[in-house]
Design an enzyme around this catalytic site. Structure first.
Site, PDB file in Angstrom:
ATOM      1  N   LYS A  34       0.811  -1.222   0.000  1.00 31.79           N
ATOM      2  CA  LYS A  34       0.000   0.000   0.000  1.00 31.79           C
ATOM      3  C   LYS A  34       0.842   1.270   0.000  1.00 31.79           C
ATOM      4  O   LYS A  34       0.366   2.331  -0.432  1.00 31.79           O
ATOM      5  CB  LYS A  34      -0.959  -0.006   1.179  1.00 31.79           C
ATOM      6  CG  LYS A  34      -0.344   0.222   2.540  1.00 31.79           C
ATOM      7  CD  LYS A  34      -1.473   0.366   3.571  1.00 31.79           C
ATOM      8  CE  LYS A  34      -0.930   0.726   4.933  1.00 31.79           C
ATOM      9  NZ  LYS A  34      -2.012   0.984   5.904  1.00 31.79           N
ATOM     10  N   LYS A  51      18.741   1.179  13.354  1.00 35.75           N
ATOM     11  CA  LYS A  51      20.153   0.799  13.442  1.00 35.75           C
ATOM     12  C   LYS A  51      21.050   1.901  12.899  1.00 35.75           C
ATOM     13  O   LYS A  51      22.161   2.106  13.385  1.00 35.75           O
ATOM     14  CB  LYS A  51      20.424  -0.509  12.674  1.00 35.75           C
ATOM     15  CG  LYS A  51      19.596  -1.691  13.149  1.00 35.75           C
ATOM     16  CD  LYS A  51      19.533  -1.834  14.671  1.00 35.75           C
ATOM     17  CE  LYS A  51      18.390  -2.714  15.113  1.00 35.75           C
ATOM     18  NZ  LYS A  51      17.082  -2.054  15.206  1.00 35.75           N
ATOM     19  N   GLY A 145       2.066  -7.615   8.461  1.00 32.89           N
ATOM     20  CA  GLY A 145       2.873  -7.114   9.570  1.00 32.89           C
ATOM     21  C   GLY A 145       2.107  -6.577  10.757  1.00 32.89           C
ATOM     22  O   GLY A 145       1.010  -7.029  11.075  1.00 32.89           O
ATOM     23  N   MET A 319       7.506 -11.171  17.157  1.00 32.64           N
ATOM     24  CA  MET A 319       7.454 -10.248  16.023  1.00 32.64           C
ATOM     25  C   MET A 319       8.869  -9.869  15.627  1.00 32.64           C
ATOM     26  O   MET A 319       9.419  -8.852  16.068  1.00 32.64           O
ATOM     27  CB  MET A 319       6.611  -9.027  16.384  1.00 32.64           C
ATOM     28  CG  MET A 319       5.135  -9.349  16.543  1.00 32.64           C
ATOM     29  SD  MET A 319       4.143  -7.878  16.844  1.00 32.64           S
ATOM     30  CE  MET A 319       2.479  -8.547  16.772  1.00 32.64           C
ATOM     31  N   HIS A 445      42.116 -16.171  18.092  1.00 31.23           N
ATOM     32  CA  HIS A 445      42.511 -15.272  19.177  1.00 31.23           C
ATOM     33  C   HIS A 445      43.218 -14.062  18.585  1.00 31.23           C
ATOM     34  O   HIS A 445      44.052 -14.201  17.704  1.00 31.23           O
ATOM     35  CB  HIS A 445      43.474 -16.001  20.132  1.00 31.23           C
ATOM     36  CG  HIS A 445      44.041 -15.098  21.193  1.00 31.23           C
ATOM     37  ND1 HIS A 445      43.318 -14.713  22.301  1.00 31.23           N
ATOM     38  CD2 HIS A 445      45.253 -14.494  21.297  1.00 31.23           C
ATOM     39  CE1 HIS A 445      44.064 -13.919  23.057  1.00 31.23           C
ATOM     40  NE2 HIS A 445      45.248 -13.774  22.460  1.00 31.23           N
TER      41      HIS A 445
END
Length: 467
Positions: A34, A51, A145, A319, A445
């Site tokens: 949409k 983020k 969603g 979710m 390491h």
């Protein structure tokens, strides 16, 4: 009228991944969105933009707090160009959504822009500014969603009383951001604005933050974020939110029954998300929903109408974008006649604060509740050479293993880059590894991953080497 093997309503991570997999399997596929950009909540107003702001604010915090310790002197005052920070975030979103456009074109998926709703079980009407168009689909996947939830008495004006969507596009840095909800979204965005100079107060109804994760993670993240200046008000029940001009007032009751008031210039309501089925016309197709408004599905993610499936936030379960992706592939392969499988116990959860928080499998609380005999191996990040080199010494890796068989039952981490590191725990558990198996793997390491090996050693006869 165009006819398709599969029509997908919603282009978030679940929807667009389902479309790609359907196309790969030779199914003629359409996807309906949409909004004018593909990618859903995650790419547009969720995972990706949050983020971007977390990384930008992290760089700023490093510059003002940590560069000097690394021998980096910056002449003059370090300043925030908040407008540019928001513009960069928008650019990242644009690049990412354009990438989805490319993938749809590459895989020959037909994209329809408009609101998709069921006319009946095999026909979807697409309503846009251009009018209405109907397509026919042998199978339909609902991937619409979720939307931010609120509390019944809160009016979201989307200016001062806001959701995560508005928090990603503010024109100014709040002076005092009141966050209602100590879950993933509230903590991530709270940390963004705390780094940029806002006073941040987190009000949480439960007695701890990130309450669905392992208790040790909650305790550690609370400790670290308190050091960063975030204020927590746990076991507080919010009863009222009001706005007067540029001021927002929040009223809550603490566990002793005392009324507490908070005043800020912005209030972020982050009390979870709700499945989004508005305008889908589910009744027209005969699709049932649960009492909580989620689309009801069986173990094949099939609704009560056999040719209609549903995935992601709109159905039961966590979710998470990556859960939706797995479900999108699962349904595509099911429609193609394959027999895919998802182990929901092995879908990791991540909080992208710094330090990051990541989990897979059972928490210690869940094992106790189930009466399972288990053992614990835990290793602190501060004991790692790599952590000391980077200055990221907060956190730990914790491994829970069956007391008799040594099979790994859960892996829980707090620390630098554990959002990436949790994949080691997922891999081990996917192959039903024991703590001993992980302990005997060679880990480079110096790396953060050595903490996983050390935690596994700690769970195996307390053999950790570096504590």
């Amino acid at each position: 009228m165009s006819k398709y093997d599969v029509a997908i309503i919603g282009s978030g991570p679940g929807g667009y991944v389902a479309a790609i997999r359907c196309a790969q399997l030779g199914l003629k596929t359409a996807i309906i969105e949409k909004y004018n950009t593909l990618g859903g909540t995650c790419l547009n107003v969720g995972c990706i933009p949050s983020k971007a702001l977390l990384d930008s604010s992290h760089h700023y915090e490093d510059a003002i707090k940590h560069f000097e310790a690394h021998g980096i002197d910056i002449p003059g005052e370090v300043k925030i160009n908040f407008k540019k920070m928001i513009e960069r975030k928008a650019s990242v979103v644009e690049q990412t959504t354009k990438g989805i456009d490319f993938l749809m074109n590459k895989n020959k998926v037909d994209v329809f822009t408009g609101v998709g709703s069921f006319k009946d079980a095999t026909h979807v009407v697409i309503t846009s500014e251009k009018g209405e168009e109907t397509i026919e689909a042998t199978h339909t996947i609902i991937a619409t969603g979720s939307k931010p939830s609120t509390l019944p008495f809160i009016t979201l004006d989307k200016e001062r009383v806001i959701t995560s969507t508005e928090a990603l596009t503010l024109s100014e840095i709040p002076k005092h951001l009141i966050v209602i909800g100590g879950g993933v979204i509230g903590l991530e965005l709270g940390q963004v604005y705390r780094r940029l100079g806002a006073e941040v107060s987190v009000i949480e109804f439960m007695d701890r933050i990130i309450p669905t994760m392992d208790g040790s993670q909650s305790k550690e993240l609370t400790k670290v974020m308190k050091k960063q200046g975030v204020k927590f008000f746990l076991s507080h029940k919010v009863s009222a939110v009001s706005r007067k001009g540029k001021e927002v007032n929040v009223t809550a009751t603490d566990k002793k029954g005392n009324e507490v008031s908070f005043t800020g210039d912005y209030c972020l309501v982050s009390v979870g998300r709700r499945p989004y089925t508005d305008g889908l016309g589910l009744d027209n197709a005969g699709v049932k929903v649960t009492e909580r408004g989620k689309v009801a599905v069986n173990e094949h993610l099939q609704t009560n109408i056999s040719n209609i499936y549903a995935i992601g936030d709109v159905i039961k379960g966590a979710m998470l974008a990556h859960k939706a992706e797995e479900e999108g592939v699962f349904v595509a392969e099911t429609i193609a006649g394959q027999k895919p499988h998802i182990d929901y116990n092995l879908i990791p959860g991540v909080v992208y604060t710094w330090p990051e928080v990541a989990s897979v499998g059972k928490t210690e609380e869940q094992l106790k509740e189930a009466g399972m005999a288990y053992k614990v191996g835990q290793f602190p990040m501060r004991a790692l050479g790599r952590s000391r080199a980077s200055g990221d010494t907060d956190g730990f890796v914790k491994i829970l293993a069956d007391k008799e068989t040594d099979e790994v039952l859960g892996v829980h981490m707090v620390g630098a880059r554990v959002a990436d590191l949790i994949a080691e725990g997922v891999t081990a558990m996917e192959f039903r590894a024991s703590a001993e198996d992980i302990a005997r793997m060679s880990h480079a390491h110096p790396t953060y991953a050595e903490a996983v090996k050390e935690a596994a050693l700690a769970a195996t006869e307390d053999r950790a080497l570096h504590v």
